[in-house]
Design a protein around this motif. Structure first.
Motif, mmCIF file in Angstrom:
data_model
loop_
_atom_site.group_PDB
_atom_site.id
_atom_site.type_symbol
_atom_site.label_atom_id
_atom_site.label_comp_id
_atom_site.label_asym_id
_atom_site.label_seq_id
_atom_site.Cartn_x
_atom_site.Cartn_y
_atom_site.Cartn_z
ATOM 1 N N THR A 237 0.835 -1.196 0.000
ATOM 2 C CA THR A 237 0.000 0.000 0.000
ATOM 3 C C THR A 237 0.867 1.242 0.000
ATOM 4 N N ARG B 36 -3.495 3.375 -3.168
ATOM 5 C CA ARG B 36 -3.935 2.073 -3.656
ATOM 6 C C ARG B 36 -3.285 0.972 -2.842
ATOM 7 N N ALA C 181 -5.441 -7.611 -8.548
ATOM 8 C CA ALA C 181 -6.483 -6.585 -8.511
ATOM 9 C C ALA C 181 -6.188 -5.648 -7.356
ATOM 10 N N TYR C 182 -6.224 -4.355 -7.618
ATOM 11 C CA TYR C 182 -5.964 -3.387 -6.560
ATOM 12 C C TYR C 182 -7.275 -2.737 -6.127
ATOM 13 N N SER C 183 -7.240 -2.098 -4.975
ATOM 14 C CA SER C 183 -8.399 -1.361 -4.469
ATOM 15 C C SER C 183 -7.916 -0.088 -3.807
ATOM 16 N N ASP D 65 -11.875 6.544 -4.689
ATOM 17 C CA ASP D 65 -12.336 5.710 -5.791
ATOM 18 C C ASP D 65 -11.188 4.832 -6.266
ATOM 19 N N MET E 179 -11.032 0.635 -7.957
ATOM 20 C CA MET E 179 -10.970 -0.808 -7.764
ATOM 21 C C MET E 179 -10.869 -1.419 -9.150
ATOM 22 N N SER E 180 -9.953 -2.308 -9.338
ATOM 23 C CA SER E 180 -9.751 -2.885 -10.662
ATOM 24 C C SER E 180 -10.283 -4.303 -10.717
#
Length: 565
Positions: A496, A500, A512-514, A521, A523-524
């Protein structure tokens, strides 16, 4: 003159500082299964190295990247494994050349094979054979009775009561005093300069013979020449070319040496050989380029033979009638590396030869993906040609593999993959932009890479493995500002940067990131990067493209055998 580093060790290891740093990086990277604190990045003791060299190759022709090949002056056997070169020194916009006897600017274009010079060059090198390094300064017309001019960068400057100036340099290892009455002149200008014009960051040449055995060492200069700032180097290089008639155009500061050159040419001669009594082979052709240069182009097992109109791709050794394929008068485009011999004509080794192609910017081009981005519409955009062009391969564009029946698609284009791409229209932007109508993916070339960070400092090694660029996860993540946490129970690594976050699970090719904070905002969808992260000898390895997924601006880019972080 004090030698910066041990030259024998530098060159016997093929790549001096980078190899040391790579080993250091492996030692310092915490073992993946242990959530140990990150090690502090260590840099080379000297970012500039120097040594007395003998010139064995000169490549200063227009159309090729200017460079000289050298071996240590006191080691005639150095570089034997790499064909006679121990080191290729690439010359750029801020490379300076000086006559050590007169203190006047000299012309690098006058350097000849057999000359002995003193060279100052970057500690960051490629892992090629021979290794390549950027050359900061060349000292010519050496005097056997006196030490050559020392190339220094001022780290700290002290103005003394007697009007002299004392400069700390060479990573804090030497103090050079320049007296009030010491001759001080500028490089390539008629400006009036004095010792007090030396400030922190100033590059200069200083002449001195004796160094007091203290720490730091101490010396008194008998002469000094102040060099232009990097920002002014382009003007200085232009002035040198105007004065001396010019050689090859040097790179501008901050530019990267090209790793692939191309030329439209016409075949003017063939060299043939007979195999097994009746098979005629063509190991090389002589061509005249549209720019007027004559090259001897070597064709071999690694050379691709491409028909631009038919779209066929073969290995040169698979072409049945080689004499007909490259008969005299044939127009072709040849792709080759930046290294050529100093012979007449110069010899180059062809990576690919393309026939039936009307223009150099149309039809088919050989590219290496320096970065690759999957777009929302399913297309893939690759950056290539030293960041000079963006080529988009649409989701429905025909994509084929080379010499296999495997099923491939545009998303198989990843960092490091070589691609033959067909396109006709190129937008005149920077980078230029084009859309491919067809692509052929070429075999992966697994190899070791050098990771380079700010200031051209080598920070460790990466690798191309099964066609995917892999990096030590913790080292690169922390270099880019991420906090790294190992979860032994889940066999995963959490990253982190406050914006992200991502959890990388060993053995799983899904990323996948968040958002790292509530209210942010981002998220992938899970993405495959071609390889799963894994642990080996205490280091977690992950695809380099993970960081282009995580960080805005895609900070990781491949350039031949160098990975820029």
């Amino acid at each position: 003159m004090k030698f910066r580093g041990t030259m024998a060790a530098i060159l016997s290891a093929t790549m001096l500082c980078t190899a040391v740093l790579a080993a250091s990086a492996n030692t310092l990277t915490p073992a993946a299964p242990q959530d140990a604190p990150a090690a502090t990045e260590q840099q080379a003791q000297f970012s500039v190295l120097g040594g007395k060299m003998k010139v064995v190759e000169v490549n200063l022709k227009s159309g090729g990247y200017p460079s000289i090949g050298v071996v240590p002056a006191d080691d005639a056997d150095a570089g034997r494994e790499s064909g006679g070169l121990a080191l290729q020194l690439n010359l750029g916009g801020d490379t300076v050349c000086i006559d050590t006897k007169t203190g006047a600017a000299a012309n690098a274009g006058d350097i000849k094979v057999g000359d002995e010079i003193y060279a100052y060059y970057s500690a960051a090198m490629t892992r090629s054979l021979p290794p390549q390094s950027y050359c900061y300064a060349l000292v010519v017309n050496l005097d056997e009775k006196a030490a050559p001019a020392h190339y220094l960068t001022a780290e700290e400057v002290t103005k003394n009561d007697d009007g002299s100036v004392t400069v700390l340099a060479e990573n804090g290892t030497i103090l050079v005093t320049i007296g009030k009455d010491t001759p001080v002149s500028p490089y390539l200008t008629k400006n009036i300069v004095k010792n007090t014009d030396i400030e922190a960051g100033t590059r200069f040449f200083a002449w001195y013979d004796q160094v007091a055995l203290s720490m730091p060492g101490q010396a008194h200069a008998t002469q000094a020449v102040l060099l232009p700032d990097a920002a002014d180097a382009t003007d200085a290089a232009a002035a040198a070319e105007t004065r001396d008639g010019g050689a090859a155009q040097p790179l501008q500061p901050g530019e990267t040496a090209p790793y692939r050159l191309s030329a439209m040419a016409t075949v003017t001669g063939l060299q043939t050989a007979t195999h097994e009594g009746d098979i005629k082979l063509v190991p090389s052709v002589t061509v005249k380029t549209d720019a007027g240069e004559t090259l001897e182009v070597k064709l071999g097992e690694g050379t691709l033979f491409v028909d631009g109109k038919q779209g066929s791709v073969k290995g040169w050794t698979d072409v049945t009638d080689q004499e007909k394929a490259v008969a005299e008068g044939t127009k072709l485009t040849v792709y080759y590396g930046p290294v050529m011999t100093a012979s007449e004509p110069a010899q180059v080794t062809a990576e690919a030869v393309v026939v039936n192609q009307e223009e150099p910017g149309a039809g088919v081009r050989l590219l290496t993906a320096e970065r690759a981005t999957v777009n929302p519409d399913g297309s893939v955009t690759l950056l290539a040609e030293n960041g000079g062009i963006l080529v988009t391969v649409p989701a429905d564009a025909p994509v084929a593999p080379y010499l296999t029946k495997n099923i491939v698609k545009n998303t198989d284009i990843r960092m490091g993959v070589r691609v033959l791409a067909w396109y006709d229209v190129v937008a005149e932007s920077y980078p230029a932009q084009a859309t491919a109508t067809k692509a052929v993916l070429l075999p992966a070339q697994d190899r070791e890479l050098t990771m380079i960070s700010e200031g051209d400092i080598a920070i460790g090694k990466a690798k191309v493995e099964n066609g995917i660029v892999m990096v030590p996860l913790r080292q690169v993540a922390e270099k880019l500002g991420f906090k790294v946490t190992w979860d032994g129970a889940a066999e995963s690594v959490h990253l982190t940067d406050g914006t992200r976050q991502i959890t990388v699970k060993l053995g799983v090719d899904s990323y996948a990131y968040s958002a790292a904070k509530e209210g942010l905002d981002g998220m992938s969808a899970p993405a495959s990067l071609g390889a799963a992260a894994y642990e080996a000898e205490g280091t977690t390895w992950a695809p380099a493209e993970l960081f282009n997924l995580l960080v805005e601006g895609s900070p990781v880019r491949l350039n031949d055998n160098v990975l820029y972080i």
